[in-house]
Design an enzyme around this catalytic site. Structure first.
Site, mmCIF file in Angstrom:
data_model
loop_
_atom_site.group_PDB
_atom_site.id
_atom_site.type_symbol
_atom_site.label_atom_id
_atom_site.label_comp_id
_atom_site.label_asym_id
_atom_site.label_seq_id
_atom_site.Cartn_x
_atom_site.Cartn_y
_atom_site.Cartn_z
ATOM 1 N N GLY A 14 1.159 -1.186 0.052
ATOM 2 C CA GLY A 14 0.170 0.529 0.218
ATOM 3 C C GLY A 14 0.848 1.497 0.000
ATOM 4 O O GLY A 14 -0.430 2.246 0.364
ATOM 5 N N LYS A 32 8.790 8.929 -8.493
ATOM 6 C CA LYS A 32 9.145 7.817 -7.882
ATOM 7 C C LYS A 32 10.788 6.654 -8.940
ATOM 8 O O LYS A 32 10.356 7.316 -9.846
ATOM 9 C CB LYS A 32 7.967 6.444 -8.522
ATOM 10 C CG LYS A 32 8.654 5.318 -8.720
ATOM 11 C CD LYS A 32 7.828 4.328 -7.464
ATOM 12 C CE LYS A 32 8.308 2.833 -7.571
ATOM 13 N NZ LYS A 32 7.654 2.545 -6.803
ATOM 14 N N ASP A 43 3.391 3.058 -10.719
ATOM 15 C CA ASP A 43 2.923 3.732 -9.633
ATOM 16 C C ASP A 43 2.992 5.134 -9.955
ATOM 17 O O ASP A 43 1.626 5.753 -9.304
ATOM 18 C CB ASP A 43 3.985 3.182 -8.682
ATOM 19 C CG ASP A 43 4.250 2.671 -8.369
ATOM 20 O OD1 ASP A 43 3.483 1.351 -8.166
ATOM 21 O OD2 ASP A 43 5.154 1.821 -7.561
ATOM 22 N N ALA A 98 11.145 1.381 -3.837
ATOM 23 C CA ALA A 98 10.387 0.703 -4.710
ATOM 24 C C ALA A 98 10.822 -0.863 -3.320
ATOM 25 O O ALA A 98 11.982 -0.993 -3.037
ATOM 26 C CB ALA A 98 10.903 0.456 -6.038
ATOM 27 N N LEU A 185 -11.646 2.871 -3.919
ATOM 28 C CA LEU A 185 -10.130 3.790 -4.251
ATOM 29 C C LEU A 185 -10.851 4.449 -5.298
ATOM 30 O O LEU A 185 -10.303 4.935 -6.617
ATOM 31 C CB LEU A 185 -8.894 2.603 -4.227
ATOM 32 C CG LEU A 185 -7.844 3.869 -4.931
ATOM 33 C CD1 LEU A 185 -7.779 4.616 -3.413
ATOM 34 C CD2 LEU A 185 -6.270 2.655 -4.731
#
Length: 209
Positions: A14, A32, A43, A98, A185
């Protein structure tokens, strides 16, 4: 205000959803640095969809969904770890790692090495499920051993107060709150879920680290 790094005790727990919630709550940009796996929604794409916030391009994009050093080998490249530097942004910045702290970027360098060089505060995302006490306390010990400032722990999953308290107390870190599984979500459900997260403590960590 320093950037905020989001890491976890494992993969698939999560981190990206919690990163999106932090981006939303802080009015931040998202980065990221290394993305391994491009077949599904990345992501960065998830955070952009949930927040509409500025998303910086990844420094490294690798096709194979595996540890970055293995993905890089499969692509016939080597990650230039010396070039992974925190970008300057006009907004606050949320940076998502990551996997966990000891995930390798090459045969000598882990994400923990990069975080220690950056010196920015870290939020640790931890499950509430069985096994999380060991994983969480080991992760916190690793961060402390390298002098990385820890803002606290955000828990992911259903409430298990005794486990959460043990990690916060034995790890000597703030319990920053818990995000339950959000279904559906959406930007609104994420915003509502983050009402339980201690953003005051997180902002203070970013200002004082």
């Amino acid at each position: 205000m320093k950037p905020l790094i989001v890491t976890g005790t494992d993969t698939g727990i999560g981190k990206t959803v919690i990163s999106a919630g932090l981006v939303q709550a802080l009015g931040a940009s998202y980065w990221k640095p290394v993305q391994s796996g491009l077949e599904e929604e990345t992501d960065s794409e998830i955070v952009a969809r949930l927040t509409g916030a500025p998303v910086l391009p990844e420094a490294v994009r690798l096709e194979l969904p595996a540890s970055p050093h293995i993905s890089a080998e499969a692509a016939g490249v080597r990650i230039d770890v010396g070039a992974l530097n925190l970008p300057d942004t006009p907004r606050p910045l949320v940076v998502e790692g990551a996997g966990g702290l000891m995930v390798p970027l090459d045969d000598e360098t882990t994400f923990l090495d990069i975080f220690a060089r950056w010196g920015a505060p870290v939020v640790l995302v931890a499950r509430t499920a069985l096994g999380t006490i060991n994983h969480s306390l080991l992760s916190l010990a690793a961060l402390r051993s390298r002098g990385v400032p820890v803002a606290g722990v955000i828990f992911s999953g259903e409430a298990v107060p005794r486990v959460e308290r043990t990690i916060a107390e034995m790890g000597d870190v703030p319990h920053l709150g818990r995000l339950d599984r959000l279904d559906p979500l959406t930007p609104d459900s994420l915003r509502a879920g983050f009402a339980q997260i201690d953003m005051t403590a997180i902002r203070a960590a970013m200002e004082t680290a």
